[in-house]
Design an enzyme around this catalytic site. Structure first.
Site, PDB file in Angstrom:
ATOM      1  N   ASP A 111      -6.484  -6.505  -1.696  1.00 15.97           N
ATOM      2  CA  ASP A 111      -6.857  -6.301  -0.302  1.00 15.97           C
ATOM      3  C   ASP A 111      -8.304  -5.798  -0.207  1.00 15.97           C
ATOM      4  OD1 ASP A 111      -6.513  -6.107   2.431  1.00 15.97           O
ATOM      5  OD2 ASP A 111      -4.753  -4.805   2.309  1.00 15.97           O
TER       6      ASP A 111
ATOM      7  N   ASP B  67       0.819  -1.218   0.000  1.00 20.32           N
ATOM      8  CA  ASP B  67       0.000   0.000   0.000  1.00 20.32           C
ATOM      9  C   ASP B  67       0.859   1.278   0.000  1.00 20.32           C
ATOM     10  OD1 ASP B  67      -2.102   1.711   0.339  1.00 20.32           O
ATOM     11  OD2 ASP B  67      -2.786   0.874   2.249  1.00 20.32           O
TER      12      ASP B  67
ATOM     13  N   ASP C  11      -3.175 -10.724   9.392  1.00 18.79           N
ATOM     14  CA  ASP C  11      -2.239  -9.622   9.637  1.00 18.79           C
ATOM     15  C   ASP C  11      -1.375  -9.909  10.854  1.00 18.79           C
ATOM     16  OD1 ASP C  11      -2.806  -8.053   7.525  1.00 18.79           O
ATOM     17  OD2 ASP C  11      -4.111  -6.643   8.586  1.00 18.79           O
TER      18      ASP C  11
END
Ligand code: DGJ
Length: 733
Positions: free
Chosen positions: A477, A366, A547
């Site tokens: 994502d 990102d 995560d």
């Protein structure tokens, strides 16, 4: 494998070497269950299972005067006539009536398995499977229904889905359309679900089934980390190595429900499908609605066998394209190393060191586009940020390629920040309810993927970035749940379609990518494991598992995930310590020992570890490259549960049983204990295996067991907690 139709008794027998699935047309013209389980002989007539006697306070069909759905096992029941259990479907007619009565009309038996329309599904050619389609008509409603059953030759698996068609003139409304229902004759089962939340996904939970019902669901728009669309029912004494169990896996990535319901006559009803909450699907004359697929697997050899069935089926008959059964590249991802604070030079620094260690793929996460320097802005503006990447993605990707590595890219196409050019231009493109405030998740809104123009626009922007850039991998994502769900494009009557249309929009975009960029390896992700489901695997053969990259937590998460999903699909990386999510420090050896049982990669800056650790990383990558085929596609066995003991263990075995890899993990050091033994699995009784310089028979390792090392001593000697070891077991030539 075969499907037999006994025309006199009107019964079907679907069977292969392992299972039989028997059902028949009932006296009311419905489809009724007769048997599901271990393969049994075929018989022309098993009508003796049909109960045709009244019981007090039981409603019976007026034509037969003796048959009640309530007293017989149903395959796809409706509420409103003589069945009082949870129904598989419900149709609301123009006059407000909700009573349905589908009656058998015809059937087709075909070789192979047809694809579903715009939906993910397992696939099979003519030799691999056979399909039965049973067609029903409800004349009063002007509706037809097809119940589809596929039996696979090689697997103890039945797949199911349903197709509704409006054959009449007025609009009807589906208010419930599940994919499968099975009534079983007894309730002596435990229910196993895989629950959690962000950073603690797919933790197995087991409870006894008893009076009433148990169900799990998602209403978040994605399948969710909270409840996974995969459940098992098992006999109370079933464990990983023995006993009867049945799995239901939903090949779908949105809202779902899975339920087990005990009736008061001692039987069990299992249901799975799209969550009926917030679902209505109007059908105009001639229109159809196809439900997603449920994959039902059965075993009497324990939960490892059940999992292995799903692993093999999904690797061979769900994952498609170049990456099917192909070992995955060792990657390095910059997310935990830089977050959004990077420029081209910083990225190349990480990539160079990765290359030196032997990494094959660099993934830019990102922060590369629009004004995306933190998570408050930029999502939706899929144009490279020239301050960070002066030559764009194409320039960076070429530089990474020149280092001798492939290049991968992160995207989050379904989302938009209110602070973005896209939102300023198209505020109507988000899911938002008029007159209500819009909840934010990670400061972002959800784009209305039920609208084709939105999907097409976002795809167009991304395609432009990818067109001239050598991109080999994409991490897709999705970082928030859907709220205030309402589409500005749809009418009041159509708002119940939005959740499902949204998921169909996601699938459509995946399909466009696959068509234009067939070689790209996709990894799905949703704040880690918020959308880890069989539907996604049809498009993206691997998924970022969580995560939470803490190795000790990951043992639990990967262990739970292994029940329903192949090791090749489990995105697992070595990250920096202290761990970003837990603050725990675990040796680089144990971090890798956990990540080997997944797709393997690094989520840190290798420039920031010690020389000694870097040497270990090089060895780890070498080990993974040599063994990834076995680790990702071998036969996986859970040996010891991280939820029951202080140690966890698992292993993979090659198809020819000549090579295996075993992993043991110490979750907590215990003082003054004997190390004990662990029984290995899946080896050949008679072969001699070499391990730690000693020779062992296969039956010795599987029955006497492997003597464990004294982990506590090792812990004291190294000053490190969370010791683990991974060992290769090979046959002695
Ligand atoms: C959530 C993902 O799970 C992370 O790995 C990372 O890609 C971030 N999103 C980026 O925003």
């Amino acid at each position: 494998m075969n499907i037999i139709w006994h025309s006199d008794s009107k019964q079907y027998h679907l069977y292969n070497d392992k299972i039989s699935y028997i059902m028949g047309i009932t006296p009311t013209g419905d489809l009724g269950g007769i048997y599901f389980g271990k393969r049994i002989h075929d018989k022309k007539d098993m009508s003796y299972v049909v109960n045709r006697f009244g019981l007090p306070n039981v409603a019976v069909d007026p034509d037969t005067e003796s048959y009640s759905m309530e007293l017989n096992r149903q395959e796809y029941p409706a509420f409103g006539t003589t069945d009082f259990g949870t129904q598989a479907y419900e149709i609301e007619l123009a006059n407000g009536s909700r009573v349905s009565d589908f009656v058998y009309a015809s059937h087709k038996i075909k070789k192979g398995k047809a694809a579903l329309n715009g939906l993910p599904a397992t696939y099979a050619d003519k030799n691999e499977a056979m399909t039965l389609e049973v067609c029903f008509e409800d004349e009063a409603a002007g509706m037809s229904l097809i119940l589809s059953y596929t039996i696979f030759d090689k697997y103890p698996v039945i797949t199911r889905h349903a197709v509704f068609k409006n054959t009449g003139r007025s609009v009807t409304k589906l208010t419930r359309a599940l994919s499968a229902c099975i009534d079983l004759p007894d309730q002596d089962y435990e229910w196993m679900q895989f629950s959690g939340a962000w950073a603690r996904e797919r933790i197995p939970e087991v409870r006894r089934i008893s009076a009433g019902s148990v169900s799990i669901e998602s209403k978040r728009g994605a399948s969710s980390a909270n409840q996974n669309p995969f459940v098992i029912i098992k006999r109370p004494n079933t464990d990983d190595f023995s006993g009867e169990a049945m799995g239901m896996s939903f090949v779908y990535s949105g809202n779902f429900i899975a339920q087990a319901e005990c009736d008061t006559f001692g039987r069990l009803r299992l249901l799975m499908g799209i969550n009926p909450d917030r679902f209505t699907w109007p059908l105009k004359s001639g229109e159809t609605f196809e439900t997603p697929e449920v994959v039902i697997a059965w075993t009497d050899e324990g939960l490892n066998r059940l999992s292995q069935t799903y692993h093999e089926l999904y690797n061979n008959n769900l994952v498609r394209g170049k990456w099917k059964n192909t070992p995955r590249p060792v990657l390095i991802n910059n997310w935990e190393a830089t977050f959004m604070d990077f420029d081209e030079e910083r990225i190349l620094e990480i990539a160079r060191k990765g290359k030196e260690a032997g990494v094959e793929l660099f993934v830019l996460d990102d922060g590369w586009f629009g004004s995306r320097n933190d998570d408050y802005s930029g999502l939706g503006d899929w144009i490279e940020n020239p301050d960070k990447l002066p030559q764009g993605i194409a320039g960076l990707a070429r530089k990474v390629n020149a280092l001798g590595m492939k290049f991968g890219l992160w995207i989050e196409p379904e989302m938009v920040n209110p602070d973005s050019n896209l939102f300023r231009r198209h505020p109507e493109w988000v899911l938002a309810t008029p007159g209500r405030k819009s909840s934010l998740g990670r400061h972002q809104l959800v784009l209305d993927f039920s609208r084709d123009e939105v999907v097409d626009h976002i795809y167009g922007m991304l395609k432009k970035v990818l067109k001239n850039a050598p991109v080999s991998y994409i991490k897709w994502d999705m970082n928030r749940s859907l709220t205030e769900v309402f589409s500005q494009e749809l009418s009041a009557d159509e708002q119940g379609m939005v959740y499902h249309k949204y998921v169909m929009g996601v699938y459509r975009m995946y399909e466009m990518f696959r068509k234009d960029f067939p070689d790209i390896l996709f990894e799905s992700c949703s704040s880690g494991g918020n959308r880890f489901d069989a539907g996604m695997l049809y498009y993206a053969p691997q998924a970022w598992c969580s995560d939470n990259t803490d190795a000790i937590d990951r043992i639990r998460i990967q262990y739970g995930t292994s029940f329903g999903y192949p090791i090749s699909s489990i995105g697992a990386h070595v990250s920096a310590v202290p761990n970003q999510q837990t603050g725990r420090s675990v040796s680089i050896t144990t971090r890798a020992n956990v990540a080997y049982f997944g797709t393997f990669g690094y989520e840190l800056d290798l420039n920031h570890i010690s020389d000694e650790e870097f040497e270990k990383v090089k060895e780890q990558i070498g080990f993974m490259k040599e063994n990834r085929e076995l680790l990702q596609f071998g036969t996986f066995y859970r040996l010891r549960s991280p939820f029951e003991k202080d140690q966890a263990a698992w292993m993979v075995v090659s198809k020819d049983k000549k090579r295996a890899i075993f992993g043991l993990y110490c979750m907590r050091s215990n003082v003054n204990q004997l190390p004990g033994f662990i029984k290995l699995a899946g080896l050949d009784d008679d072969l001699i295996y070499k391990l730690r310089g000693e020779k062992y028979y296969g039956d010795e390792l599987m029955n006497l067991g492997l003597a464990l090392k004294e982990l506590n001593t090792e812990s004291l000697a190294t000053g490190q907690d969370f010791i683990s070891y991974v060992e290769v077991i090979e046959t002695q030539e």
